[in-house]
Design a protein around this motif. Structure first.
Motif, short mmCIF file in Angstrom:
data_model
loop_
_atom_site.label_atom_id
_atom_site.label_comp_id
_atom_site.label_asym_id
_atom_site.label_seq_id
_atom_site.Cartn_x
_atom_site.Cartn_y
_atom_site.Cartn_z
N GLU A 117 0.86 -1.18 0.00
CA GLU A 117 0.00 0.00 0.00
C GLU A 117 0.89 1.23 0.00
O GLU A 117 1.59 1.50 0.98
N ALA A 158 -1.96 -1.27 -3.77
CA ALA A 158 -2.97 -0.24 -3.50
C ALA A 158 -2.22 1.08 -3.45
O ALA A 158 -1.49 1.34 -2.50
N ASP A 163 -5.50 3.17 -3.58
CA ASP A 163 -5.50 2.78 -2.16
C ASP A 163 -6.92 2.83 -1.58
O ASP A 163 -7.29 1.97 -0.77
N GLY A 212 -6.37 -0.32 3.92
CA GLY A 212 -5.67 -0.25 2.64
C GLY A 212 -4.79 -1.47 2.39
O GLY A 212 -4.81 -2.04 1.30
N ILE A 213 -4.04 -1.87 3.39
CA ILE A 213 -3.14 -3.02 3.20
C ILE A 213 -3.96 -4.31 3.10
O ILE A 213 -3.60 -5.22 2.34
N GLY A 257 0.45 4.67 0.37
CA GLY A 257 -0.47 5.73 0.71
C GLY A 257 0.20 7.09 0.55
O GLY A 257 1.42 7.16 0.36
N ALA A 306 -5.01 -4.39 -0.37
CA ALA A 306 -3.91 -4.77 -1.27
C ALA A 306 -3.77 -6.29 -1.32
O ALA A 306 -3.56 -6.86 -2.40
N THR A 364 3.83 4.00 3.46
CA THR A 364 3.78 2.81 2.62
C THR A 364 3.85 1.60 3.53
O THR A 364 4.69 1.54 4.43
#
Ligand SMILES: [Zn+2]
Length: 290
Positions: A7, A56, A98, A271-272, A9, A275, A13
């Motif tokens: 991710e 993401a 993301d 988000g992760i 972001g 991903a 990250t």
């Protein structure tokens, strides 16, 4: 089958790996320049041989090529982030924004669990909006960019806004750089009176943006995440303004439930988690790891 989620972001990250049901968060590093960020991702994955990678990435993204479009983030405009991750990790990469990834994960495991129509809004360094319709993230030309819609302001708010493209779009009025410009401080450093003033200034444009999203996208849940959204009192004020602005139209009682505008069920891991979902829905691990 080992899968990896990355991710990138706007602020940080994250890198995670999953093998069967076991998920390991391998790294969380600041998102800086493309080269430095890629090097940190590769470092975190030394010794891991992924079969598939889900990426993401903060946008705006060209989802056909996996490259960034015009972004104010220095060094990232035009950068082929998906190709760079594929070359660094030696595995096929599935890329999405993301926020689309976070929306997918919230539908699978989080506050929109069981729903195929949801909107994920994060208010942090920027304001990102991911949209899932009928179980799939919405793509187009290039994907929803609803952080840059025009919104109403709180009465008496004459802040000019800080979006480098639009000035006083939603992101320009309420994301972290706007908070810093409005108050001279980060949200976390405000005293109670300053925070109350800020919450009044932010709640109206945020709620107005969410009304537009509710009317345009017909979500069954709106997930409101990101550091700014966790300001004391903001979520309550946004829900109140949202209901007032709908004014009873179109008469969906669900819009009045606190759960309709909810914090992320997966917290900062949405988000992760998304991903990892992108890496392979068929083999996606259980989340959170149990
Ligand atoms: Zn803008």
């Amino acid at each position: 089958m080992a899968i990896v989620g990355v991710e990138t972001g706007g602020t940080s990250t994250r890198v995670a790996a999953a093998d069967g049901g076991r998920v390991t968060l391998l790294a969380q590093v600041p998102t800086t320049t493309p080269d430095a960020t890629l090097a940190r991702i590769a470092d975190a994955l030394r010794g891991v041989a992924p079969d598939a990678v889900g990426l993401a990435a903060f946008g705006p993204l060209d989802l056909a090529t996996g490259a960034l479009r015009a972004t104010p983030k220095p060094g990232w405009s035009g950068f082929g982030v998906a190709d760079a991750v594929r070359d660094a990790l030696g595995a096929p990469v599935t890329v999405d924004t993301d926020v689309n990834a976070a929306a997918l994960a919230e539908c699978r495991w989080g506050a929109a669990r069981g729903f195929g129509d949801a909107v994920y809004v994060t208010i942090g360094t920027g304001l990102g909006v991911g949209v899932v319709h009928d179980g799939r993230p919405v793509h187009g030309l290039p994907h929803p960019e609803a952080g840059h819609i025009t919104v109403r302001r709180a009465p008496g708010d004459d802040f000019s806004g800080v979006c480098p493209f639009h000035g006083d779009c939603l992101e320009g009025l309420v994301a972290a750089p706007a908070v810093r410009a409005r108050t001279g401080k980060d949200g976390a450093d405000l005293d109670a009176a300053e925070r109350a003033r800020l919450v009044s200034a932010l709640a109206t444009p945020i709620a107005d943006g969410l009304v537009t999203l509710a009317y345009a996208c017909a979500p069954r849940r709106i997930i409101l995440g990101g550091g700014i959204s966790r300001l004391d009192g903001l979520l309550t004020a946004v829900r109140r303004e949202f209901r007032a602005r709908l004014a009873g139209y179109p008469g969906c009682p669900e819009h009045g439930d606190d759960a309709f505008i909810a914090p992320p069920g997966l917290g900062q891991r949405a988000g992760i988690a998304g991903a990892l979902l992108l890496a392979g829905a068929a083999s996606a691990p259980r989340w959170p790891p149990g």
